[in-house]
Structure formats: C-alpha cells, structure tokens
Enzyme design. Structure first.
Site, PDB file in Angstrom:
ATOM      1  N   HIS A 179      -3.409  -5.339   1.939  1.00  0.00           N
ATOM      2  CA  HIS A 179      -2.720  -5.459   3.238  1.00  0.00           C
ATOM      3  C   HIS A 179      -2.736  -6.886   3.787  1.00  0.00           C
ATOM      4  O   HIS A 179      -3.566  -7.197   4.649  1.00  0.00           O
ATOM      5  CB  HIS A 179      -3.443  -4.587   4.276  1.00  0.00           C
ATOM      6  CG  HIS A 179      -3.243  -3.129   4.093  1.00  0.00           C
ATOM      7  ND1 HIS A 179      -2.297  -2.409   4.775  1.00  0.00           N
ATOM      8  CD2 HIS A 179      -3.887  -2.246   3.307  1.00  0.00           C
ATOM      9  CE1 HIS A 179      -2.359  -1.141   4.420  1.00  0.00           C
ATOM     10  NE2 HIS A 179      -3.315  -1.015   3.531  1.00  0.00           N
ATOM     11  N   GLU A 232      -0.960  -8.061   6.011  1.00  0.00           N
ATOM     12  CA  GLU A 232      -0.658  -8.035   7.457  1.00  0.00           C
ATOM     13  C   GLU A 232      -1.927  -7.901   8.303  1.00  0.00           C
ATOM     14  O   GLU A 232      -1.889  -8.071   9.519  1.00  0.00           O
ATOM     15  CB  GLU A 232       0.354  -6.927   7.789  1.00  0.00           C
ATOM     16  CG  GLU A 232      -0.174  -5.504   7.869  1.00  0.00           C
ATOM     17  CD  GLU A 232      -0.434  -4.844   6.517  1.00  0.00           C
ATOM     18  OE1 GLU A 232      -0.390  -5.521   5.468  1.00  0.00           O
ATOM     19  OE2 GLU A 232      -0.713  -3.624   6.523  1.00  0.00           O
ATOM     20  N   CYS A 282       0.816  -1.214   0.000  1.00  0.00           N
ATOM     21  CA  CYS A 282       0.000   0.000   0.000  1.00  0.00           C
ATOM     22  C   CYS A 282       0.859   1.277   0.000  1.00  0.00           C
ATOM     23  O   CYS A 282       1.453   1.596  -1.024  1.00  0.00           O
ATOM     24  CB  CYS A 282      -0.974  -0.060   1.174  1.00  0.00           C
ATOM     25  SG  CYS A 282      -2.467   0.868   0.838  1.00  0.00           S
TER      26      CYS A 282
HETATM   27  N1  GLN Z   1      -3.637   6.376   1.036  1.00  0.00           N
HETATM   28  C1  GLN Z   1      -2.375   6.069   1.624  1.00  0.00           C
HETATM   29  C2  GLN Z   1      -1.260   6.868   0.963  1.00  0.00           C
HETATM   30  O1  GLN Z   1      -1.476   7.529   0.014  1.00  0.00           O
HETATM   31  C3  GLN Z   1      -2.065   4.604   1.521  1.00  0.00           C
HETATM   32  C4  GLN Z   1      -3.072   3.821   2.311  1.00  0.00           C
HETATM   33  C5  GLN Z   1      -2.523   2.640   2.991  1.00  0.00           C
HETATM   34  O2  GLN Z   1      -1.319   2.429   3.099  1.00  0.00           O
HETATM   35  N2  GLN Z   1      -3.422   1.873   3.546  1.00  0.00           N
HETATM   36  O3  GLN Z   1      -0.168   6.835   1.412  1.00  0.00           O
END
Ligand code: GLN
Length: 187
Positions: free
Chosen positions: A171, A173, A80
């Site tokens: 994710h 995790e 992410c």
């Molecule tokens: N929206 C977050 C970002 O731009 C990422 C979201 C996440 O890691 N769950 O960094």
C-alpha cells in the site's frame, strides 16, 4: 491536464487522492459512477475488500465499462484488493475483471494481525529503499509470459506489470513515498 481517477466505492481511496493531490501537473478525482469512470485518463483501484468492491462495481454498472476501457488501453494500477480485482485467477475463488495474466492468493500473508511493514529497494521504482505496508495482502503465485515481474519478497511476487496494468500487493498510499505513483504516471 491528465485526469487520474481513484475508484471510490470502498477501501483506501481517500489516501490515494490525498497523495495524488500533492503531485503537480495532474488532476485527481474520485470515481463512483460510469460517467466519472469515462472521464479519467488513468485509474487506481485501491486496497480494501475485493469482495465488496467487486459487488459494488456490478451494482453501479461500472464493471463492464471498466473491463471495456481496460481492453482499450486505460492504464490501471491495482493496489492490494485492486490487484485481486484485475487477476485472471484467484486461488479457490471466481475472478473479477480477469484482465491480467496472474494467479493470486488472497490473504496470503495471514490475517489482520499478520499485517507488517518493511523496506526494500525495488529498482523498477527507484534506487532508494521503498517502505512496504502489507495489510492482509495477497501475493502473486504465478505470472504469465506477458507479465513483467517488478518485485519479489521472500520468494513471492509482490509487484508486476502487464502492458498498462500495474499491480502491487502493498500500500504506497499509506506512506509518503511517491515512487510508485511516479512510475504509474509514466506508464
Ligand atoms: N484481504 C483483502 C481482500 O481480499 C485485501 C486487503 C487489502 O486490500 N489491504 O480483498
């Protein structure tokens, strides 16, 4: 024993450390300093807020060290926000580490309210369905030739690999599924 670091500046690093702690034969460790970064054999960049993690990487002096270690072949998995940090291009924004030839769109799936879970079989990771948790997730809009696309969802790329760099926009995790961990540990 292989030492697996999790960048522990902001975001869901504790969850990654907890799962790694249940995998036999490896040592899991939090990475907050240059010395800790230099001591690991593999590194996970967790989800969280890429803008905050990016700033803290600079503040701690780890930014250039991490870029250099990636250039020397350190295996890194970005989940992410971690995916965003590795990208060559972020739509409408300045990139961070710029080490993986992907173009990503931040918050592509919408706001916190548009976070969602689903299950999908991703053959690269295993033959059973994998639970996927998306939280203000990015997607990959474009992947260069050297990038292997590992998974898509609704026509968007959500997992990819380039050399020893792995990225997932979801994710693992936040689930008990270790398939993506096992894949990363074999990279
Ligand atoms: N929206 C977050 C970002 O731009 C990422 C979201 C996440 O890691 N769950 O960094």
């Amino acid at each position: 024993m292989e030492k697996i670091g999790v960048l522990a500046l902001q975001g869901s690093f504790a969850e990654h450390l907890q799962i790694l702690g249940r995998i036999p034969g490896i040592e899991a460790t939090a990475v907050k300093t240059i010395d800790e970064l230099n001591a690991v054999d593999r590194l996970i960049l967790p989800g969280g807020e890429s803008t905050a993690i990016g700033k803290l990487l600079v503040k701690t002096g780890m930014f250039p060290v991490l870029r250099q270690r990636i250039g020397e072949g350190l295996p890194v998995w970005g989940t992410c926000a971690g995916l965003i940090l590795l990208a060559h291009e972020i739509v409408g924004e300045t990139p961070y580490l710029d080490v993986m030839n992907i173009t990503v769109r931040r918050n592509a799936y919408g706001s916190q309210l548009d976070s969602f879970c689903c299950e999908q079989i991703i053959p690269a990771f295993g033959s059973d369905p994998l639970p996927l948790v998306f939280i203000r997730a990015p997607w990959i809009e474009k992947a260069g030739q050297e990038v292997e696309v590992l998974a898509g969802h609704d026509g968007r790329i959500i997992a990819a690999k380039q050399g020893r760099l792995l990225v997932t926009s979801f994710h693992p995790e936040l689930t008990d599924d270790k398939k993506v961990y096992n894949y990363f540990l074999r990279l």
